[in-house]
Each structure stands twice: as C-alpha cells, then as structure tokens.
Design a protein around this motif. Structure first.
Motif, PDB file in Angstrom:
ATOM      1  N   PRO A  21      -2.281 -55.778 -46.769  1.00  0.00           N
ATOM      2  CA  PRO A  21      -3.281 -55.396 -47.765  1.00  0.00           C
ATOM      3  C   PRO A  21      -2.728 -55.599 -49.169  1.00  0.00           C
ATOM      4  O   PRO A  21      -1.517 -55.528 -49.377  1.00  0.00           O
ATOM      5  CB  PRO A  21      -3.527 -53.910 -47.479  1.00  0.00           C
ATOM      6  N   PRO A  22      -3.608 -55.863 -50.123  1.00  0.00           N
ATOM      7  CA  PRO A  22      -3.120 -56.074 -51.485  1.00  0.00           C
ATOM      8  C   PRO A  22      -2.506 -54.793 -52.044  1.00  0.00           C
ATOM      9  O   PRO A  22      -2.921 -53.687 -51.707  1.00  0.00           O
ATOM     10  CB  PRO A  22      -4.381 -56.456 -52.260  1.00  0.00           C
ATOM     11  N   ALA A  23      -1.497 -54.945 -52.875  1.00  0.00           N
ATOM     12  CA  ALA A  23      -0.853 -53.802 -53.515  1.00  0.00           C
ATOM     13  C   ALA A  23      -1.820 -53.151 -54.501  1.00  0.00           C
ATOM     14  O   ALA A  23      -2.737 -53.795 -54.996  1.00  0.00           O
ATOM     15  CB  ALA A  23       0.414 -54.256 -54.223  1.00  0.00           C
ATOM     16  N   LYS A  24      -1.596 -51.883 -54.784  1.00  0.00           N
ATOM     17  CA  LYS A  24      -2.513 -51.125 -55.641  1.00  0.00           C
ATOM     18  C   LYS A  24      -1.752 -50.406 -56.741  1.00  0.00           C
ATOM     19  O   LYS A  24      -0.548 -50.295 -56.715  1.00  0.00           O
ATOM     20  CB  LYS A  24      -3.278 -50.107 -54.802  1.00  0.00           C
ATOM     21  N   ASP A  25      -2.533 -49.902 -57.715  1.00  0.00           N
ATOM     22  CA  ASP A  25      -1.978 -49.088 -58.788  1.00  0.00           C
ATOM     23  C   ASP A  25      -1.504 -47.750 -58.223  1.00  0.00           C
ATOM     24  O   ASP A  25      -1.806 -47.398 -57.090  1.00  0.00           O
ATOM     25  CB  ASP A  25      -3.051 -48.810 -59.847  1.00  0.00           C
ATOM     26  N   CYS A  26      -0.788 -47.004 -59.067  1.00  0.00           N
ATOM     27  CA  CYS A  26      -0.364 -45.651 -58.721  1.00  0.00           C
ATOM     28  C   CYS A  26      -1.172 -44.664 -59.560  1.00  0.00           C
ATOM     29  O   CYS A  26      -0.848 -44.427 -60.730  1.00  0.00           O
ATOM     30  CB  CYS A  26       1.128 -45.477 -58.985  1.00  0.00           C
ATOM     31  N   PRO A  27      -2.229 -44.093 -59.003  1.00  0.00           N
ATOM     32  CA  PRO A  27      -3.052 -43.157 -59.761  1.00  0.00           C
ATOM     33  C   PRO A  27      -2.221 -41.984 -60.264  1.00  0.00           C
ATOM     34  O   PRO A  27      -1.275 -41.594 -59.592  1.00  0.00           O
ATOM     35  CB  PRO A  27      -4.097 -42.686 -58.763  1.00  0.00           C
ATOM     36  N   PRO A  28      -2.531 -41.444 -61.387  1.00  0.00           N
ATOM     37  CA  PRO A  28      -3.698 -41.722 -62.213  1.00  0.00           C
ATOM     38  C   PRO A  28      -3.494 -42.867 -63.208  1.00  0.00           C
ATOM     39  O   PRO A  28      -4.388 -43.143 -64.000  1.00  0.00           O
ATOM     40  CB  PRO A  28      -3.931 -40.407 -62.943  1.00  0.00           C
ATOM     41  N   VAL A  37      -1.011 -56.530 -59.898  1.00  0.00           N
ATOM     42  CA  VAL A  37      -0.106 -55.729 -59.082  1.00  0.00           C
ATOM     43  C   VAL A  37       0.634 -56.690 -58.163  1.00  0.00           C
ATOM     44  O   VAL A  37       0.028 -57.445 -57.411  1.00  0.00           O
ATOM     45  CB  VAL A  37      -0.862 -54.677 -58.255  1.00  0.00           C
ATOM     46  N   ASP A  38       1.930 -56.700 -58.282  1.00  0.00           N
ATOM     47  CA  ASP A  38       2.772 -57.600 -57.489  1.00  0.00           C
ATOM     48  C   ASP A  38       3.214 -56.920 -56.190  1.00  0.00           C
ATOM     49  O   ASP A  38       3.258 -57.539 -55.137  1.00  0.00           O
ATOM     50  CB  ASP A  38       3.975 -58.020 -58.325  1.00  0.00           C
ATOM     51  N   ALA A  39       3.553 -55.641 -56.267  1.00  0.00           N
ATOM     52  CA  ALA A  39       3.992 -54.874 -55.100  1.00  0.00           C
ATOM     53  C   ALA A  39       3.916 -53.394 -55.440  1.00  0.00           C
ATOM     54  O   ALA A  39       3.949 -53.022 -56.610  1.00  0.00           O
ATOM     55  CB  ALA A  39       5.426 -55.247 -54.738  1.00  0.00           C
ATOM     56  N   ASN A  40       3.794 -52.588 -54.417  1.00  0.00           N
ATOM     57  CA  ASN A  40       3.896 -51.149 -54.644  1.00  0.00           C
ATOM     58  C   ASN A  40       4.560 -50.495 -53.451  1.00  0.00           C
ATOM     59  O   ASN A  40       4.627 -51.056 -52.364  1.00  0.00           O
ATOM     60  CB  ASN A  40       2.538 -50.521 -54.970  1.00  0.00           C
ATOM     61  N   THR A  41       5.085 -49.299 -53.696  1.00  0.00           N
ATOM     62  CA  THR A  41       5.743 -48.520 -52.662  1.00  0.00           C
ATOM     63  C   THR A  41       5.185 -47.116 -52.728  1.00  0.00           C
ATOM     64  O   THR A  41       5.083 -46.541 -53.822  1.00  0.00           O
ATOM     65  CB  THR A  41       7.270 -48.463 -52.902  1.00  0.00           C
ATOM     66  N   VAL A  42       4.813 -46.578 -51.589  1.00  0.00           N
ATOM     67  CA  VAL A  42       4.333 -45.206 -51.506  1.00  0.00           C
ATOM     68  C   VAL A  42       5.193 -44.490 -50.475  1.00  0.00           C
ATOM     69  O   VAL A  42       5.381 -44.986 -49.364  1.00  0.00           O
ATOM     70  CB  VAL A  42       2.847 -45.158 -51.099  1.00  0.00           C
ATOM     71  N   LYS A  43       5.727 -43.344 -50.880  1.00  0.00           N
ATOM     72  CA  LYS A  43       6.551 -42.536 -49.968  1.00  0.00           C
ATOM     73  C   LYS A  43       6.027 -41.112 -49.979  1.00  0.00           C
ATOM     74  O   LYS A  43       5.685 -40.580 -51.043  1.00  0.00           O
ATOM     75  CB  LYS A  43       8.017 -42.557 -50.394  1.00  0.00           C
ATOM     76  N   THR A  44       5.999 -40.477 -48.820  1.00  0.00           N
ATOM     77  CA  THR A  44       5.522 -39.097 -48.750  1.00  0.00           C
ATOM     78  C   THR A  44       6.511 -38.124 -49.375  1.00  0.00           C
ATOM     79  O   THR A  44       6.115 -37.050 -49.826  1.00  0.00           O
ATOM     80  CB  THR A  44       5.237 -38.674 -47.293  1.00  0.00           C
ATOM     81  N   TYR A  45       7.806 -38.528 -49.433  1.00  0.00           N
ATOM     82  CA  TYR A  45       8.796 -37.660 -50.068  1.00  0.00           C
ATOM     83  C   TYR A  45      10.006 -38.484 -50.467  1.00  0.00           C
ATOM     84  O   TYR A  45      10.555 -39.243 -49.672  1.00  0.00           O
ATOM     85  CB  TYR A  45       9.245 -36.540 -49.114  1.00  0.00           C
TER      86      TYR A  45
END
Length: 145
Positions: A21-28, A37-45
C-alpha cells in the motif's frame, strides 16, 4: 515451461497479488504540496529522543515512548526546490494551528509538544531542501502481553 512462468509473472498483479500500500502522512501533520510520501513507519510502541527545555531554559534530550509514526518525503520531480526556512516555517505553522508548543526550531530541525484532551504528543520535523522527515509520537504506556 518458461513461457508459462513468464505468463504467470506478467498476470500476477492482475490476479490479486497486490503491491505494498502507498505510504501515508503521520497525522495530525500533513505534507507539503510539492512533496510525495516516500516511506513511512508505524510502530505501536517505541522510544525516540526529542529535545526539551529544562528549568534553566537550556535544551536537553529526553527519551519519549509511545505510538510512533515517521514519514519520509521527497520533492516531486520537476518542482522548484524550497529552502529549509520555507519548509520549517510551513510545519511550524501547522504545529501552531494544532496548539503545539514549539520547543526549538533551528536550521533543519523543529521540535514541538502538544498536550490536548489528556493526550501528550511529541513532534520532530527534519528537512533538507529535497527531503523531509516527520516524527509523531503519542505518549502511551506499553501494552502488556
């Protein structure tokens, strides 16, 4: 046999093997219009080092832990290269409109903190003329498993 393998490889995207899936912004926080957006990383902690001012008003590092999102942006091909001042000013305005406290904004870095509705969120924006990295960390306790 080889033509069969080639045919399968060519048809793979059309039969449900989806690309990432395409990378997204980091709200807000959002992106600037001339950046993708080239890449993103999301971590729960995770834990990230931010900057804060101590009682004497001096900057010092602080480790903050919680839900983390980082987004990397690159300048769209053919677009004019903005200055770091333009990039940082745009993000400072976004942060101020959110009600965040700008802790430091120097050169390529802006650090900010937002406390709203009992939630604490930390921000970092790093930029060079053709790339931007945003970090958004919402303070949360670790989940016990």
């Amino acid at each position: 046999m080889i033509p069969l393998i080639l045919a399968a490889a060519l048809l793979a995207p059309t039969i449900g093997w989806a690309a990432a899936p395409p990378a997204k912004d980091c709200p807000p926080l959002g992106s600037l219009p001339d950046f993708l957006v080239d890449a993103n990383t999301v971590k729960t902690y995770d834990t990230v080092e931010f900057q804060r001012k101590n009682a004497a008003g001096d900057l010092e590092p602080i480790d903050v832990s919680g839900q983390l999102c980082t987004a990397h942006y690159r300048l769209r091909p053919g677009k004019d290269t903005p200055s770091n001042l333009e990039i940082q000013s745009n993000y400072k305005l976004q942060l101020q409109q959110l009600g965040a406290e700008i802790i430091v904004s120097e050169g390529r870095d802006t650090y900010a903190r937002l406390v709203k509705n009992g939630a604490e969120t930390w921000f970092r924006v790093y930029s060079s003329e053709d790339s931007i990295e945003t970090t958004v960390l919402r303070v949360t306790p670790p989940k016990l498993t």
